[in-house]
Enzyme design. Structure first.
Site, mmCIF file in Angstrom:
data_model
loop_
_atom_site.group_PDB
_atom_site.id
_atom_site.type_symbol
_atom_site.label_atom_id
_atom_site.label_comp_id
_atom_site.label_asym_id
_atom_site.label_seq_id
_atom_site.Cartn_x
_atom_site.Cartn_y
_atom_site.Cartn_z
ATOM 1 C CB THR A 35 -83.733 -1.146 48.644
ATOM 2 O OG1 THR A 35 -83.291 -0.779 47.339
ATOM 3 C CG2 THR A 35 -83.016 -0.298 49.666
ATOM 4 C CD GLU A 111 -79.460 -10.051 31.869
ATOM 5 O OE1 GLU A 111 -79.452 -11.260 32.067
ATOM 6 O OE2 GLU A 111 -79.108 -9.536 30.795
ATOM 7 C CE LYS A 166 -77.191 -4.383 36.458
ATOM 8 N NZ LYS A 166 -77.952 -4.267 35.255
ATOM 9 C CG PHE A 218 -83.474 8.079 37.161
ATOM 10 C CD1 PHE A 218 -83.649 7.233 38.258
ATOM 11 C CD2 PHE A 218 -82.536 9.097 37.262
ATOM 12 C CE1 PHE A 218 -82.909 7.397 39.424
ATOM 13 C CE2 PHE A 218 -81.786 9.283 38.435
ATOM 14 C CZ PHE A 218 -81.981 8.432 39.507
ATOM 15 C CB CYS A 222 -82.316 -1.264 37.902
ATOM 16 S SG CYS A 222 -83.036 -2.871 37.624
#
Ligand code: UGA
Length: 424
Positions: A35, A111, A166, A218, A222
């Site tokens: 970021t 990915e 993604k 979490f 990512c």
């Protein structure tokens, strides 16, 4: 093991950038896209400086037709940026009357590997996604995967759909966790049990049972980054309501982490000054030493701010990393009778869990390492100071192992039926 098997055969490492780009038919760009910390879009947009640097090198050194594959997670329409950098190198050649014949195709091939299970995910992927507009280039990349992936698992899309898929996949996964954690809070308030709710809803095949474990929130490099990136994109395209909707997933995660530290302070009579708390697990999930965005960071910082003495254990995380994450150095060589004369929170890296339990007021489980599942709480209870508490934010303890221990036991998302939560 895989590297060992393939190195020198069909896997080579090199820092001869020019020579290898010149010879390559296909180049995967797999660099970091963190970021942005400053400038336009700071705190949300992705920093593409490394992607751009790669594209410039490919543009400079390639010598023929080259397929450039975006492997890094990128905001939608980055392929356009890469393409325009690559195309501008062709213009330069024309302007300089050079005789090189280069041309490019750009493909998106995101990915989906997870840390801790990456090799399994690579060998047996749920799907391989390839986005592009030139079928020949798509086929060439597909042919690589077809060596071990069944054809029906290879999904072809246009390039923008692939880039957006993604970000959306990670946003949906993170959203499930925020959703179940929000319901966990409601379970605690009402007397329901989040494990039972998860099981009940997860058996609906439309919802599915995976990614429904309530936890401390979490973490990982990512989820937060990708959602903030999505939020930025929505804002950029004037979709404020959509941006707000996804932003809530991150906001709820932060609120949830704070909720856990507040709850601990409340249960320990409103103050943590000079109280010893054992933290089990600092990694953002088990089977990795990665602490990026781990819920443990915010929760431990909050407990330290409240004056607690933390004994932090993790089987894989290096104490130096914990220092960096918490922004304070550990107290070394601490003994059990340690008195915290500074009246401020401190932490110590616990090499040995059994010793750490001695004289502790509370234990907080933040990572679901297997070795924490077999702890003999009856024995531990003899070592702890009374009244003692165990807070299981990962729900890995079998409650029956707490029976006859005199330990006060709290589990994430478990409500107790009492008069407070009967609301009619
Ligand atoms: C995630 C995605 O799962 C991968 O598909 C993706 O490729 C990857 O990000 C990426 O974009 O690089 P990863 O960050 O390794 O993979 O970790 P996850 O297994 O997704 O877990 C993320 C966080 O959610 C962890 O803190 C974990 O403890 C938490 N979690 C997961 C829960 O709290 N409950 C669950 O039920 C599942």
């Amino acid at each position: 093991e895989i590297v060992k098997r393939c190195r020198g055969k069909n896997l080579h490492f090199s820092n001869f950038i020019k020579e290898n780009i010149e010879k390559a038919d296909m180049i995967f760009i797999s660099v970091n896209t963190p970021t942005k910390e400053k400038g336009l879009g700071a705190g949300k947009a992705s920093n593409l400086k490394w992607v751009e640097a790669c594209a410039r090198q490919v543009a400079k050194y390639s010598s023929r037709h080259t397929i450039v594959v975006e492997k890094s997670t990128l905001p939608v329409r980055t392929a356009e940026v890469i393409k325009s950098i690559l195309d501008s190198s062709q213009e330069e050649i024309l302007n300089n009357n050079e005789n090189k014949k280069k041309s490019f195709d750009v493909l998106s091939n995101p990915e989906f590997l997870s840390e801790g299970t990456a090799i399994k995910d690579l060998l047996y992927p749920d799907r391989v996604l390839i986005g592009g507009d030139n079928q020949r280039a798509i086929n060439l990349l597909s042919n690589i995967y077809l060596k071990w992936v069944p054809k029906d698992k290879i999904i072809e899309t246009n390039i923008w759909s692939s880039e957006l898929a993604k970000l959306t996949a990670n946003a949906f996964l993170a959203q499930r966790i925020s959703s179940i954690n929000s319901i966990g809070a409601l379970c605690e308030a009402t007397g329901a049990d989040v494990r039972e709710v998860s099981r009940a809803i997860g058996s609906d095949s439309r919802i599915g049972s995976k990614f429904l474990d309530a936890g401390p929130g979490f973490g990982g490099s990512c989820f937060k980054k990708d959602i903030l990136n999505l939020v930025y994109l929505c804002e950029y395209f004037g979709l404020k309501e959509v941006a707000d909707y996804w932003h809530e997933v991150v906001k709820l995660n932060t609120w949830h982490q704070k909720r856990i530290s507040k709850l601990i302070v409340k249960k320990l009579f409103g103050t943590l000054t000079n109280k010893k708390i054992v933290i089990l697990g600092f990694a953002f999930k088990n089977n990795t030493n990665d602490t990026r965005e781990s819920a443990a960071i915010q929760i431990c910082k909050d407990l330290i701010d409240e004056g607690a003495i933390l004994f932090i254990h993790d089987p894989k995380v290096d104490p130096k990393q914990i220092s960096l994450d918490l922004g304070i150095s550990p107290i070394k060589n601490i003994n059990q009778e340690y008195k915290n004369d500074f009246n401020k929170g401190i932490w110590h890296f616990a090499e040995n869990i059994s010793e750490a339990f001695i004289g502790s007021d509370a234990v907080l489980i933040l990572t679901e390492w297997d070795q924490y599942k077999d702890i003999n709480w009856f024995e531990v209870s003899k070592l702890m100071r009374k009244p003692s508490w165990v807070f299981d934010a990962r729900s890995i303890i079998n409650p029956t192992s707490m029976k006859n221990t005199n330990i006060n036991f709290w589990r994430i998302g478990e409500g107790l039926l009492n008069e407070d939560n009967i609301f009619f």
